[in-house]
Design a protein around this motif. Structure first.
Motif: not given
Ligand code: HEM
Lengths: 304, 502
Positions: B168, B175-176, B179, B185, B435-436, B439-440, B442-443, B446, B450
């Protein structure tokens, strides 16, 4: 069947679904009404704790409401699929289709989440909201079935919009729960709960339910935004351009992140969290209504 | 917590105080919210970067307000100093708060579960019972249950302490961090990127150099001499329209691409399928018609022969443009033209197009003589005629192949046909892979943060005075963890072989 036949079939199914939703709404209203009557029976001096016949009736109407909602969902879903078949594409190319598909997502997510969470008390609200959406769609937003403009021809349309539509469905449910929290909070501050509200979960349970719904879809919404960015990169040459639609997707994302954060780390519960959830949900709705209808920018696919 | 205000401290102390404030989570969140709020005006007011024409219109209609909006950079929100300031502060704040958390977490990854507390009763789901099983055996049972369920555990003399769900926090840090990656990027894109547009007519070749563009913007750290070397010959542009509504269904652009190696390759560009040269992509942005004309002047010299780009005005591609002939003799010539791909005439509306494809093409011209105003050195739109010092000498409608001999012997014009043109958008964005990746990650982060629940479980087993084993368990979690009770029950059942619960 020809394209036109499919389109007609789709329209008839939407009307049929609306009729069944209406019946479901009445059944849900009867459930609440029986509750109120049942509670009156309960408070008579003679029989403390005596089983109330109306409670069983209320339960029965509640089940009927869910059964009807499920039937309406099936009709509604087939209507959406038929629309897709008639246009030879996914059925989300203009605002009429966003509305019909979006509302089927709301019902679908509601029925799905109902299996794990105590959400039945929301039937009345959900059927009402879906009816309003469908009513607006067929009267104000209707457009004949037509092929897509070239910019929408992309697998990312399927991925991005389906993720966004499902997220939207759950956001709206979370909003309903947050609103219920705030309302019940006010009701309870004046005294014990009135009879009609007895089936609504406790404030604490509502608060937790709202958090669970948001935590459940937040990654999906993040994915929807990223999928949109990937699509924008292939269609317009930039993955992020602060187009109004993108900007409001970002605002919605930040608002929900703030909600999760406030709840997980700052220990905000209850009223303040519920307001934050409503704020985030409103930015989602704003994006859908305002930016689609009045906004400018590249995302003008409403067909209005 | 002791709150120290900066006035009590010296210079370094104040700086440290400032740093601590900036890198607190509350500040990061406030900055993030501020970024969201700051992006709102840009979605409500027209933006120069997206729609310069709408900005000009707005300025014309609301001159007073526009002056103030301009001063506050409200027509360029996303490039404004205050927007950048929030963004940079957020970036620093995130780095300042995530890096230390990451270091702490890396250390925690190898740490052992905490010692079993003396009093288990005050924790979550405490349970105890007497048992005839020996304490050692119970602790062995607990240990194998923990092993089976991938807990990290520590055996103590009369207890086992276990913990699970480190993923977790890993997810949270990931995740952070992602960002930050995202912000990096965007920084690279704005420093190293370039973006330009060029209108190219069928049959022409586009060379990727700064002079070929109609407009070009580049990042502060990008030298335009380093544009990817390639050429692109526009072979054919094929649009398909819905016959009933005239709505476009498909656009296909066939090109011959040649990179620095020189090998020619046939390629197809479509709306969602750009052509790539490394980190440079070429997009099909817009298209239109270029009527092909031959113009002779009064002396009979050909002063123009070829396509002239007209701009589309509506969905049926009614297109307008100007033809300027500064070298014509005895007088300069100019034409204001309207090209109708499928012409229809109407008494009220005049000529207009009813379908975007060239089914019944017509060219409507008005001819002008006099001074085109090109010598003044002021930039002029190539699509419009400045008729301030000109005189109109006639109007004419031409179909393909027709010529028009102008009055007073000033020349003639022949409408020979039409070509299509495309507007190419060429974008260099070396940051997009980062950036991609952001994004990956980050998900993934997350999902872990969560859905993974961090929890601790303790079990203690000791003999009491009567020689019986007293067994107690308890758990602890700080998260919303619905399944915890069930998990604790499962654990209890494993220890008591399905229920010596009393
Ligand atoms: C100063 C920087 C930040 C710090 C120290 C920080 C810290 C944390 C912590 C401690 C958690 C809770 C983890 C848990 O429950 O185990 C968390 C969760 C989260 N953070 Fe941050 N955060 C920061 C900035 C941000 C920013 C800028 C965003 C942007 C969206 C963000 C989004 C989230 C989300 C979505 C979660 C998940 C919430 C949940 O567990 O329900 N955080 N963060």
């Amino acid at each position: 069947m020809t394209s036109t036949n499919w389109a007609y079939a789709s329209n008839y199914l939407v009307y049929s679904a609306m009729i069944v939703y209406t019946l479901a709404m009445f059944a849900a209203a009867l459930e609440v009404a029986m509750n109120v009557k049942g509670a009156k029976v309960l408070v008579t001096p003679s029989g403390e704790g005596a089983p109330s016949t109306d409670d069983a009736k209320s339960e029965r109407w509640g089940r009927i409401a869910i059964a009807l909602t499920s039937l309406a969902f099936v009709l509604h879903l087939v209507a959406v699929i038929a629309r897709g078949i008639s246009a030879h594409r996914v059925p989300w190319g203009n605002m009429y289709e966003f509305s019909t598909t979006g509302s089927v997502a709301v019902t679908g997510m509601f029925l799905l989440l109902l299996r794990r969470h105590s959400l039945r008390w929301l039937t009345l609200v959900v059927t009402f909201a879906v009816l309003m959406t469908l009513g607006t769609a067929i009267t104000l937003l209707y457009r004949p079935s037509a092929p897509l403009v070239p910019a929408l021809k992309s697998t990312w349309l399927v991925i991005h919009v389906s993720a966004a539509v499902i997220s939207g469905g759950v956001f709206l449910l979370a909003n309903a729960v947050a609103a219920a929290y705030l309302y019940m909070d006010r009701v309870e501050s004046r005294g014990p709960r009135p009879a009609w509200a007895l089936k609504i979960p406790s404030l604490e349970a509502l608060d937790r339910l709202c958090y669970r719904l948001v935590a459940f879809v937040f990654p999906l919404w993040t994915f929807a935004v990223i999928a949109g960015a990937i699509w924008a990169e292939s269609a317009w040459g930039r993955y992020w351009g602060w187009d109004p639609k993108e900007t409001w997707a970002f605002i919605t994302w930040v608002a929900y992140a703030a909600y999760l954060h406030a709840r997980a780390t700052a220990g905000w519960k209850g009223r303040r969290a519920a307001w934050l959830c409503l704020l985030a949900g409103s930015s989602f709705l704003f994006n859908y209504v305002y930016v689609n209808v009045w906004g400018t920018g590249k995302h003008t696919y409403s067909g209005l | 917590m002791s709150e120290i205000s900066p006035v009590d401290l010296g210079g370094i102390g104040a700086l440290r105080w400032f740093w601590r404030q900036l890198t607190s989570m509350k500040t990061a969140l406030i900055l993030l919210m501020l970024l969201a709020v700051a992006s709102i005006p840009g979605s409500l007011l027209p933006q120069r970067s997206q729609n310069p024409i709408a900005v000009n219109e707005y300025v014309l209609n609301h001159a007073g307000a526009a002056k103030w909006l301009e001063r506050l950079s409200l027509f360029n929100v996303y490039g404004s100093p205050w927007f950048s300031a929030i963004y940079i502060l957020l970036f620093i704040s995130l780095i300042g708060c995530v890096i230390p958390r990451m270091l702490i977490h890396i250390r925690a990854l190898s740490a052992r579960p905490p010692k079993t507390p003396q009093n288990l009763d005050r924790l979550t789901f405490p349970r105890s019972a007497e048992s005839t099983t020996r304490p050692d055996e119970i602790l062995d049972l607990a240990q194998s249950w923990f092993k089976k369920h991938h807990f990290r555990w520590e055996r103590e003399s009369d207890a086992v302490s276990a913990e699970k769900g480190y993923l977790r926090e890993s997810g949270n840090v990931l995740f952070h961090l992602s960002l930050i990656l995202f912000l990096v990027a965007m920084g690279i894109a704005s420093a190293q990127g370039a973006k330009g547009e060029a209108i190219v007519v069928e049959g022409e070749t586009f060379t990727n150099s700064a002079t070929s563009y109609d407009n070009l913007s580049n990042g502060s750290k990008f030298d335009l001499r380093n544009l990817a070397p390639f050429t692109l010959k526009i072979d054919r542009f094929v649009p398909t329209y819905d016959l009933a509504t005239g709505a476009p269904i498909d656009y296909k652009l066939f090109v011959t691409a040649r990179d620095s190696g020189g090998a020619a390759k046939k390629e197809l560009i479509q709306v969602n399928h750009p052509l790539s040269f490394g980190s440079t992509n070429i997009y099909l942005q817009a298209n239109g018609y270029a009527p092909v004309v031959t113009v002779k002047d009064g002396a009979g010299n050909i002063v123009m022969d070829g396509p002239v780009v007209f701009l589309p005005q509506d969905a049926n591609l009614t297109s307008t443009g100007a033809i300027k002939l500064p070298d014509a003799a005895p007088t300069q010539l100019g034409f204001v033209g309207t090209f109708l791909p499928t012409a229809t005439m109407d008494k009220v509306r005049g000529g207009f197009s009813t379908f975007p494809d060239a089914v019944e093409p017509r060219l409507l011209l008005s001819a002008w003589t006099g001074d085109l105003g090109l010598d003044k050195g002021l930039p002029q739109s190539v699509y419009r005629l400045d008729t301030a010092k000109m005189k109109r000498i006639g109007l004419k409608q031409l179909s393909v192949g027709q010529s028009w001999t102008l009055p007073d012997g000033v020349g003639s014009i022949t409408f020979r046909g039409w070509e299509r043109w495309v507007n190419l958008q060429v974008v260099r964005d070396p940051g997009k892979e980062i950036a991609l990746a952001g994004g990956v990650l980050a998900i993934l982060g997350l999902l872990a943060t969560l859905f993974v629940k961090r929890r601790r479980i303790w079990v203690r087993a000791r003999l009491n005075e009567d020689g019986a084993t007293v067994l107690s368990i308890a758990g602890l979690t700080r998260q919303e963890y619905e399944g915890f009770e069930a998990e604790m029950n499962d654990f209890w059942n494993a220890l008591t072989a399905g229920g010596e619960d009393q």
